[in-house]
Design a protein around this motif. Structure first.
Motif, PDB file in Angstrom:
ATOM      1  N   LYS A 121       6.983  48.614 -13.974  1.00  0.00           N
ATOM      2  CA  LYS A 121       7.459  49.365 -12.805  1.00  0.00           C
ATOM      3  C   LYS A 121       6.319  50.113 -12.122  1.00  0.00           C
ATOM      4  O   LYS A 121       6.205  50.115 -10.886  1.00  0.00           O
ATOM      5  N   TYR A 124       4.223  47.611 -10.342  1.00  0.00           N
ATOM      6  CA  TYR A 124       4.981  47.089  -9.199  1.00  0.00           C
ATOM      7  C   TYR A 124       4.926  48.073  -8.030  1.00  0.00           C
ATOM      8  O   TYR A 124       4.715  47.677  -6.880  1.00  0.00           O
ATOM      9  N   LYS A 125       5.121  49.346  -8.327  1.00  0.00           N
ATOM     10  CA  LYS A 125       5.110  50.369  -7.267  1.00  0.00           C
ATOM     11  C   LYS A 125       3.763  50.418  -6.554  1.00  0.00           C
ATOM     12  O   LYS A 125       3.688  50.630  -5.341  1.00  0.00           O
ATOM     13  N   SER A 129       5.679  47.073  -4.093  1.00  0.00           N
ATOM     14  CA  SER A 129       6.800  47.698  -3.377  1.00  0.00           C
ATOM     15  C   SER A 129       6.525  47.919  -1.893  1.00  0.00           C
ATOM     16  O   SER A 129       7.461  48.009  -1.106  1.00  0.00           O
ATOM     17  N   HIS A 132       7.763  44.326  -0.892  1.00  0.00           N
ATOM     18  CA  HIS A 132       9.012  43.846  -1.481  1.00  0.00           C
ATOM     19  C   HIS A 132      10.072  44.932  -1.642  1.00  0.00           C
ATOM     20  O   HIS A 132      11.220  44.601  -1.960  1.00  0.00           O
ATOM     21  N   ASP A 134      11.237  48.989  -3.179  1.00  0.00           N
ATOM     22  CA  ASP A 134      11.345  49.579  -4.513  1.00  0.00           C
ATOM     23  C   ASP A 134      12.366  48.881  -5.393  1.00  0.00           C
ATOM     24  O   ASP A 134      12.253  48.890  -6.622  1.00  0.00           O
ATOM     25  N   GLY A 140      10.269  46.725   2.058  1.00  0.00           N
ATOM     26  CA  GLY A 140       9.179  47.663   1.817  1.00  0.00           C
ATOM     27  C   GLY A 140       8.802  48.384   3.095  1.00  0.00           C
ATOM     28  O   GLY A 140       9.281  48.056   4.189  1.00  0.00           O
TER      29      GLY A 140
END
Length: 202
Positions: A121, A124-125, A129, A132, A134, A140
């Motif tokens: 996570k 990813y953030k 994000s 894409h 959150d 995004g």
């Protein structure tokens, strides 16, 4: 007498200059502590002493480990550990093959999926994000500001953890490769988190 004095001084200067400049055969070293450094090169012989016959440096920790380099920190993961299908098979057989992969090699190494998802996570953030979203809905900040269009919702796509890893590694359509920003381990963590977002109810 006067010329003899100048000749003597000149000879001394020549001799000193020769020994200072001739680094290949330094017969006289005026500052041995600076010329022969006490520093250690990684993976070098821990018992070396150069020309310091009067002082042999022995550091028990280095001698015990037979190297002048510190051992890896506890929990360090070798880059070659996640061989599986993470590189050769996927790169050789391509995107269609990657879609057949439904399990990441992280599952073999980690029993705690929550830790993988937590780290995934965070990665990813930072990396995903912005385009894409959150929650993986394709909304995004760049999409909302109409800087980029056509980002799909994960739930609308037929993706597997293998195909997600493939796209992160090699890129697809408008998305470029992130292989230079993320190592193999981090790519698998993000792929795990993407599949979690796909399966999560909204």
């Amino acid at each position: 007498m006067k010329y003899s004095y100048y000749f003597f001084i000149f000879s001394i200067i020549i001799i000193i200059s020769f020994y200072c400049i001739n680094k290949k055969y330094p017969h006289i070293v005026y500052m041995p502590d600076m010329y022969y450094s006490d520093s250690y090169e990684p993976y070098s012989d821990p018992d070396f002493s150069y020309n310091k016959k009067f002082k042999i440096i022995k550091i028990p920790f280095f001698i015990e480990n037979k190297t002048s380099s510190l051992p890896p920190v506890k929990g360090t993961v070798p880059r070659s550990e996640y061989y599986d299908f993470s590189s050769e098979e996927i790169s050789n057989k391509g995107f269609e093959y990657s879609k057949k992969i439904n399990k990441s090699p992280l599952r073999k190494k980690y029993n705690d999926l929550s830790k993988i998802l937590k780290e995934g996570k965070e990665l990813y953030k930072i990396n995903c994000s912005i385009c894409h979203g959150d929650i993986g809905d394709g909304q995004g900040i760049l999409v909302k500001n109409e800087k980029i269009l056509g980002i799909p919702d994960y739930k609308d796509r037929d993706i597997t953890i293998g195909s997600v890893y493939y796209v992160i590694t090699y890129g697809k359509n408008n998305m470029n490769s992130y292989a230079s920003q993320l190592n193999k381990l981090d790519r698998w963590k993000i792929a795990e988190y993407v599949m979690y977002l796909k399966s999560k109810k909204r």
